[in-house]
Write an enzyme that holds these catalytic residues in place. Sequence first.
Site, PDB file in Angstrom:
ATOM      1  N   ASP A   4      10.381  -5.767   7.108  1.00 28.55           N
ATOM      2  CA  ASP A   4       8.883  -4.406   7.174  1.00 28.55           C
ATOM      3  C   ASP A   4      10.215  -3.253   5.747  1.00 28.55           C
ATOM      4  OD1 ASP A   4       7.273  -2.341   7.357  1.00 28.55           O
ATOM      5  OD2 ASP A   4       8.007  -1.950   9.146  1.00 28.55           O
ATOM      6  N   GLU A   5       9.384  -2.532   5.252  1.00 27.62           N
ATOM      7  CA  GLU A   5      10.473  -1.437   4.433  1.00 27.62           C
ATOM      8  C   GLU A   5      10.847  -3.137   3.496  1.00 27.62           C
ATOM      9  OE1 GLU A   5       9.133   1.302   4.218  1.00 27.62           O
ATOM     10  OE2 GLU A   5       8.640   1.853   6.299  1.00 27.62           O
ATOM     11  N   GLY A  50       0.719  -1.149  -0.082  1.00 32.05           N
ATOM     12  CA  GLY A  50       0.213   0.143  -0.126  1.00 32.05           C
ATOM     13  C   GLY A  50       0.959   1.589  -0.431  1.00 32.05           C
TER      14      GLY A  50
HETATM   15 MG    MG Z   1       5.717   1.435   7.581  1.00 28.89          MG
END
Ligand code: MG
Length: 204
Positions: A91-92, A18
């Site tokens: 994450d990322e 997203g």
């Molecule tokens: Mg984030």
Amino acid sequence: MSEFSYVVTRGWIEVVVGSMFSGKTEELIRRLRRAEFARLKIQVFKPIIDKRYNEMAVTSHDLTTIDSLPIEDAEQIFDHLHPDTKVVGIDEGQFFSSNLVQVVQDLAERGLRVIVAGLDTDWQGKPFEPMPTLMAIAENVTKQHAVCVVCGAPACRTQRTAGGDSQVAVGTHDAYEARCRTHFKPMIDAPTMDWKLKREMDLA
Ligand code: MG
Ligand code: ADP
């Protein structure tokens, strides 16, 4: 997502994508916490480049946080992987290079549940590798939406409001806004809100 919350017996890949502020990190943390409730050992990794809120933790824009290990290259996950680990959170993902794809595949082949969160598009609205490739090979993909700061519609794009034109530039409200397709401009655009002023008003 309920079917993905149960105890894992085989490996698989989940991807959460997203725009910025769409709750990817919150969703990643939520799934990891549920795994902890199931008494599964988790490990969380993030790219060393992301020092926005905390160097040693994955932190959402809402300041929800979970301990993580910053790494430079995805291969380093194997150096730190504990034999008891059942769930790996990353994450990322967009800040890792393309070898993240093979690393994630290998982890799933070993029987681990792997959850990768990251931006699916960059500040110009272009696919942000390696996330699109991970979306293709994952068992499960969740596309999150933020709220467009111009009109309040679901936001699928990340508008850059400051800085240069490199694909990677780490920032938060100081340089990025969530925008819908209508209000997104694939160029640096004036910020909709004065976040510094907003923060001062919030604190007052
Ligand atoms: Mg984030
Ligand atoms: P992401 O990892 O996708 O960048 P986070 O999980 O870190 O997102 O943060 C999500 C939180 O960001 C929301 O719960 C909300 O408090 C905050 N937020 C700030 N701006 C927005 C916005 N425009 N739309 C939605 N949430 C926003």
